[in-house]
Write a protein that holds these residues in place. Structure first.
Motif, PDB file in Angstrom:
ATOM      1  N   ASN A  84       0.820  -1.209   0.000  1.00 51.92           N
ATOM      2  CA  ASN A  84       0.000   0.000   0.000  1.00 51.92           C
ATOM      3  C   ASN A  84       0.859   1.267   0.000  1.00 51.92           C
ATOM      4  O   ASN A  84       0.555   2.253   0.647  1.00 51.92           O
ATOM      5  CB  ASN A  84      -0.936   0.014   1.215  1.00 51.92           C
ATOM      6  N   GLY A  85       1.954   1.242  -0.743  1.00 51.07           N
ATOM      7  CA  GLY A  85       2.841   2.401  -0.813  1.00 51.07           C
ATOM      8  C   GLY A  85       3.195   2.733  -2.253  1.00 51.07           C
ATOM      9  O   GLY A  85       3.204   1.857  -3.127  1.00 51.07           O
ATOM     10  N   LEU A  86       3.477   4.018  -2.515  1.00 52.91           N
ATOM     11  CA  LEU A  86       3.880   4.448  -3.845  1.00 52.91           C
ATOM     12  C   LEU A  86       5.310   4.007  -4.130  1.00 52.91           C
ATOM     13  O   LEU A  86       6.181   4.076  -3.268  1.00 52.91           O
ATOM     14  CB  LEU A  86       3.764   5.975  -3.963  1.00 52.91           C
ATOM     15  N   GLU A  87       5.538   3.559  -5.366  1.00 55.04           N
ATOM     16  CA  GLU A  87       6.865   3.116  -5.778  1.00 55.04           C
ATOM     17  C   GLU A  87       7.198   3.723  -7.136  1.00 55.04           C
ATOM     18  O   GLU A  87       6.332   3.866  -8.001  1.00 55.04           O
ATOM     19  CB  GLU A  87       6.907   1.592  -5.881  1.00 55.04           C
ATOM     20  N   LYS A  88       8.453   4.072  -7.308  1.00 61.03           N
ATOM     21  CA  LYS A  88       8.940   4.628  -8.577  1.00 61.03           C
ATOM     22  C   LYS A  88       9.584   3.505  -9.363  1.00 61.03           C
ATOM     23  O   LYS A  88      10.690   3.074  -9.063  1.00 61.03           O
ATOM     24  CB  LYS A  88       9.932   5.758  -8.307  1.00 61.03           C
ATOM     25  N   LEU A  89       8.880   3.001 -10.394  1.00 58.38           N
ATOM     26  CA  LEU A  89       9.342   1.852 -11.152  1.00 58.38           C
ATOM     27  C   LEU A  89       9.721   2.260 -12.571  1.00 58.38           C
ATOM     28  O   LEU A  89       9.141   3.180 -13.143  1.00 58.38           O
ATOM     29  CB  LEU A  89       8.250   0.783 -11.203  1.00 58.38           C
ATOM     30  N   PRO A  90      10.708   1.578 -13.161  1.00 62.54           N
ATOM     31  CA  PRO A  90      11.157   1.930 -14.514  1.00 62.54           C
ATOM     32  C   PRO A  90      10.102   1.617 -15.556  1.00 62.54           C
ATOM     33  O   PRO A  90       9.333   0.668 -15.433  1.00 62.54           O
ATOM     34  CB  PRO A  90      12.416   1.070 -14.705  1.00 62.54           C
ATOM     35  N   ASN A  91      10.084   2.428 -16.600  1.00 61.60           N
ATOM     36  CA  ASN A  91       9.128   2.270 -17.693  1.00 61.60           C
ATOM     37  C   ASN A  91       9.860   2.631 -18.987  1.00 61.60           C
ATOM     38  O   ASN A  91       9.901   3.768 -19.399  1.00 61.60           O
ATOM     39  CB  ASN A  91       7.917   3.177 -17.484  1.00 61.60           C
ATOM     40  N   GLY A  92      10.459   1.646 -19.614  1.00 65.75           N
ATOM     41  CA  GLY A  92      11.254   1.890 -20.813  1.00 65.75           C
ATOM     42  C   GLY A  92      12.016   0.637 -21.179  1.00 65.75           C
ATOM     43  O   GLY A  92      11.519  -0.476 -20.998  1.00 65.75           O
ATOM     44  N   GLY A  93      13.234   0.781 -21.681  1.00 73.65           N
ATOM     45  CA  GLY A  93      14.002  -0.399 -22.056  1.00 73.65           C
ATOM     46  C   GLY A  93      15.378  -0.042 -22.567  1.00 73.65           C
ATOM     47  O   GLY A  93      15.778   1.134 -22.589  1.00 73.65           O
ATOM     48  N   SER A  94      16.125  -1.061 -22.986  1.00 75.95           N
ATOM     49  CA  SER A  94      17.477  -0.858 -23.487  1.00 75.95           C
ATOM     50  C   SER A  94      17.870  -2.023 -24.379  1.00 75.95           C
ATOM     51  O   SER A  94      17.297  -3.118 -24.290  1.00 75.95           O
ATOM     52  CB  SER A  94      18.469  -0.718 -22.328  1.00 75.95           C
ATOM     53  N   ILE A  95      18.865  -1.793 -25.218  1.00 75.67           N
ATOM     54  CA  ILE A  95      19.454  -2.806 -26.067  1.00 75.67           C
ATOM     55  C   ILE A  95      20.932  -2.490 -26.190  1.00 75.67           C
ATOM     56  O   ILE A  95      21.307  -1.318 -26.296  1.00 75.67           O
ATOM     57  CB  ILE A  95      18.765  -2.864 -27.459  1.00 75.67           C
TER      58      ILE A  95
ATOM     59  N   VAL B  51      15.303 -15.014   5.235  1.00 75.61           N
ATOM     60  CA  VAL B  51      14.982 -13.631   5.595  1.00 75.61           C
ATOM     61  C   VAL B  51      15.583 -12.750   4.497  1.00 75.61           C
ATOM     62  O   VAL B  51      16.783 -12.794   4.253  1.00 75.61           O
ATOM     63  CB  VAL B  51      15.549 -13.225   6.963  1.00 75.61           C
ATOM     64  N   GLN B  52      14.760 -11.955   3.835  1.00 77.07           N
ATOM     65  CA  GLN B  52      15.264 -11.166   2.721  1.00 77.07           C
ATOM     66  C   GLN B  52      14.538  -9.834   2.643  1.00 77.07           C
ATOM     67  O   GLN B  52      13.430  -9.663   3.162  1.00 77.07           O
ATOM     68  CB  GLN B  52      15.096 -11.922   1.399  1.00 77.07           C
ATOM     69  N   LEU B  53      15.192  -8.871   1.989  1.00 76.93           N
ATOM     70  CA  LEU B  53      14.592  -7.569   1.736  1.00 76.93           C
ATOM     71  C   LEU B  53      13.755  -7.648   0.475  1.00 76.93           C
ATOM     72  O   LEU B  53      14.210  -8.139  -0.554  1.00 76.93           O
ATOM     73  CB  LEU B  53      15.680  -6.504   1.586  1.00 76.93           C
ATOM     74  N   SER B  54      12.536  -7.172   0.543  1.00 78.51           N
ATOM     75  CA  SER B  54      11.610  -7.239  -0.584  1.00 78.51           C
ATOM     76  C   SER B  54      11.766  -5.985  -1.445  1.00 78.51           C
ATOM     77  O   SER B  54      11.057  -4.997  -1.282  1.00 78.51           O
ATOM     78  CB  SER B  54      10.169  -7.367  -0.077  1.00 78.51           C
ATOM     79  N   ILE B  55      12.756  -6.011  -2.340  1.00 71.78           N
ATOM     80  CA  ILE B  55      13.021  -4.886  -3.239  1.00 71.78           C
ATOM     81  C   ILE B  55      13.166  -5.427  -4.653  1.00 71.78           C
ATOM     82  O   ILE B  55      13.787  -6.464  -4.864  1.00 71.78           O
ATOM     83  CB  ILE B  55      14.314  -4.137  -2.842  1.00 71.78           C
ATOM     84  N   GLY B  56      12.604  -4.745  -5.637  1.00 74.62           N
ATOM     85  CA  GLY B  56      12.779  -5.119  -7.028  1.00 74.62           C
ATOM     86  C   GLY B  56      13.961  -4.393  -7.639  1.00 74.62           C
ATOM     87  O   GLY B  56      13.956  -3.174  -7.719  1.00 74.62           O
ATOM     88  N   HIS B  57      14.987  -5.127  -8.096  1.00 64.16           N
ATOM     89  CA  HIS B  57      16.185  -4.522  -8.668  1.00 64.16           C
ATOM     90  C   HIS B  57      16.062  -4.473 -10.189  1.00 64.16           C
ATOM     91  O   HIS B  57      16.898  -5.003 -10.910  1.00 64.16           O
ATOM     92  CB  HIS B  57      17.427  -5.322  -8.269  1.00 64.16           C
ATOM     93  N   PHE B  58      15.027  -3.859 -10.723  1.00 59.96           N
ATOM     94  CA  PHE B  58      14.854  -3.797 -12.158  1.00 59.96           C
ATOM     95  C   PHE B  58      15.069  -2.366 -12.634  1.00 59.96           C
ATOM     96  O   PHE B  58      14.487  -1.429 -12.100  1.00 59.96           O
ATOM     97  CB  PHE B  58      13.456  -4.274 -12.557  1.00 59.96           C
ATOM     98  N   LYS B  59      15.908  -2.199 -13.646  1.00 59.19           N
ATOM     99  CA  LYS B  59      16.230  -0.881 -14.171  1.00 59.19           C
ATOM    100  C   LYS B  59      16.262  -0.920 -15.687  1.00 59.19           C
ATOM    101  O   LYS B  59      16.505  -1.950 -16.298  1.00 59.19           O
ATOM    102  CB  LYS B  59      17.590  -0.401 -13.645  1.00 59.19           C
ATOM    103  N   ASN B  60      15.997   0.250 -16.289  1.00 56.75           N
ATOM    104  CA  ASN B  60      16.199   0.374 -17.726  1.00 56.75           C
ATOM    105  C   ASN B  60      17.669   0.540 -18.040  1.00 56.75           C
ATOM    106  O   ASN B  60      18.147   0.129 -19.084  1.00 56.75           O
ATOM    107  CB  ASN B  60      15.429   1.582 -18.258  1.00 56.75           C
ATOM    108  N   LYS B  61      18.381   1.193 -17.140  1.00 58.29           N
ATOM    109  CA  LYS B  61      19.774   1.522 -17.415  1.00 58.29           C
ATOM    110  C   LYS B  61      20.638   0.272 -17.416  1.00 58.29           C
ATOM    111  O   LYS B  61      20.536  -0.573 -16.548  1.00 58.29           O
ATOM    112  CB  LYS B  61      20.303   2.507 -16.368  1.00 58.29           C
ATOM    113  N   THR B  62      21.511   0.185 -18.395  1.00 59.20           N
ATOM    114  CA  THR B  62      22.560  -0.807 -18.366  1.00 59.20           C
ATOM    115  C   THR B  62      23.834  -0.097 -17.952  1.00 59.20           C
ATOM    116  O   THR B  62      24.096   1.025 -18.362  1.00 59.20           O
ATOM    117  CB  THR B  62      22.747  -1.445 -19.747  1.00 59.20           C
TER     118      THR B  62
END
Length: 507
Positions: free
Chosen positions: A279-290, A486-497
């Motif tokens: 129930n919190g706002l998150e800043k997630l990537p929206n794009g891509g790379s090659i 036991v782990q931290l619930s974070i998504g490590h997804f980025k557009n940047k390479t």
């Protein structure tokens, strides 16, 4: 006769009303289409640091924190604004400036205030007041799967946008890495290096790497995602320990590698709710790379070329939430023959809550890796992210053949809507992980598809923006034992390479 007059009068009044309505509508549309322009007189910048003045007793630790969090220098903000006295601007340009400032990793809030000084003429003479609030510039990244175990990054060293990254290898590898980012107007420069020793009993080596990289910013329309080119060049030296060279019938040999790459990145972000946090706002990537890589390996018995292609696609949407697709592929080629090749595929989907199931949310992640014509001594481990190893495989996996391909399917689900017990918000969750292990002939090795399954709880703070903590316990039929986690619930997804060119890890 009177009825006809009254009907004619009503018809005339209705026609006049419609004409008046369309005139007003046309005027409103014209006023919206004609943007009011302003002439810039002065720009005033008021920056606030991430840490306010320390009024209490100045302990050494507080002075150190204050020194590590300097206020962003005004020259960095002026460079992003790119407006001079006498320039013509409108509301659209101000929104574009605010968006560019918020895309930088320096500010938590940005406010642009326009003050009209003189309203005479078609272009109003105005001043701009830009107020910024710095975010805490130091981030910590804990990666239990691959790469450095701990990464500490300072995004705004000395308040001028310089980046400093410290990497610490502490899991089966012991060493250190660092990266320095030099900010420039049309693309930053990167310089870095890594030095570590792999300490596995059967696969020991020393590794050294130096690299440089450059971003090439491209001017894009305001309606498009920001995009840029990325280039990099690196040099590797890998030296195996004598114990490895003496114990293997077909030993590995020391080698040097020069590797370069060119990539294209479309980098945008969308703020949505309920993807990884509760129930919190998150800043997630929206794009891509090659990106495309090319290199040459020089060794005692293997002089060959390397070719690789990598890609990422992220889609963040308030309705269907979040989708991540990525692939990595690389091959060593000698005399037009593919000697070795690796392919990695990744799919992640986090869906919306299901109202008919008490707000349940699902997340699915699929990872697949396979090697083609890999050396007989080079094998995969059962656990994803473990460094590549040499045969024989681990004794506790009950498998008689080396692993050359692995499929992992992970299903996670929150079982209900988040429950708040001040100051903690939590949900109960369940999970099931499937696994498929394949030999060199692509035949399935394991007889049990279920890797592990179990239940757990995810916790996070109600007010503070801390990472959520997931505590789970499950049973692994493959290994025949209980597996707590036991782990931290974070998504490590980025557009940047990263600007650093790297080989694909067979792990």
């Amino acid at each position: 006769m009177g009825k006809k007059c009254r009907g004619a009068a009503q018809y005339i009044s209705l026609t006049a009303g419609l004409v008046l309505f369309f005139c007003i509508l046309h005027k409103v549309q014209a006023s919206h289409s004609t943007a009011v322009s302003y002439t810039l007189r002065t720009i005033t910048i008021a920056s606030t640091g991430a840490i306010g003045p320390i009024t209490a007793k100045t302990y050494p630790c507080l002075r150190l924190v204050r020194w590590l969090t300097p206020t962003t220098d005004a020259s960095l903000i002026y460079r992003v604004i790119n407006l001079e006295a006498g320039a013509i601007f409108d509301r659209k340009i101000l929104l574009s400036i605010e968006k560019r400032l918020m895309e930088l990793p320096y500010f938590s809030t940005v406010s642009i205030i326009r003050k009209v000084v003189d309203s005479n003429g078609n272009s109003h003479l105005s001043d701009l007041m830009i107020q910024t609030k710095d975010r805490f510039p130091i981030t910590f990244d804990l990666n239990l799967d691959e790469g450095p175990l701990l990464t500490i990054t300072h995004h705004n060293a000395w308040g001028h946008g310089h980046g400093l990254t410290q990497e610490f290898f502490l899991k089966k590898r012991w060493g250190y890495g660092c990266t320095y980012e030099l900010p420039k107007l049309h693309g930053n420069y990167f310089f870095g290096g890594q030095w570590y020793n792999q300490i596995d009993d059967t696969y020991r080596f020393d590794y050294k790497n130096l690299w440089i990289g450059k971003l090439w910013a491209i001017s894009a329309k305001t309606s498009c995602l920001p995009y840029y080119w990325i280039t990099g060049l690196s040099g590797y030296i890998k030296q195996f320990r004598p114990s490895v060279l003496d114990t293997l019938r077909n030993p590995y040999h020391n080698y040097r590698l020069i590797l370069g790459k060119v990539g294209w990145v479309a980098d945008g972000y969308t703020t949505i709710r309920d993807v990884y946090k509760l129930n919190g706002l998150e800043k997630l990537p929206n794009g891509g790379s090659i990106e495309v890589l090319y290199g040459y390996q020089n060794g005692a018995y293997n002089n060959r070329q390397y070719i690789g292609i990598n890609g990422i696609k992220n889609i963040a949407h308030p309705t269907f939430k979040y989708l991540h697709l990525s692939f990595e592929s690389g091959a060593f080629i000698h005399k037009k023959t593919v000697e070795e090749a690796i392919l990695k595929l990744r799919f992640v989907y986090s869906g919306p809550s299901i109202r008919t199931c008490n707000g349940m949310r699902q997340c699915i992640a699929i990872n697949y890796i396979i090697g083609y014509r890999m050396p007989q001594e080079r094998v995969l481990a059962i656990c994803p992210g473990d460094p590549e190893s040499l045969a024989p495989v681990y004794q506790d996996n009950r498998l008689q053949q080396p692993i050359y391909g692995r499929l992992n399917v992970q299903l996670h689900s929150t079982l209900h809507k988040p429950i708040v017990i001040q100051p903690i918000r939590f949900v109960c969750l369940g999970f099931t992980h499937f696994i498929g292990l394949y030999n060199q002939s692509n035949q399935l090795l394991n007889q049990i598809w279920v890797d592990n399954y179990g239940v757990g709880v995810q916790l996070e703070h109600v007010r503070m923006s801390w990472p959520a903590v997931a505590c789970t316990i499950g049973y692994s039929p493959l290994l025949g034992k209980v597996v707590p986690s036991v782990q931290l619930s974070i998504g490590h997804f980025k557009n940047k390479t990263t600007p650093k060119p790297t080989l694909i890890a067979y792990s």
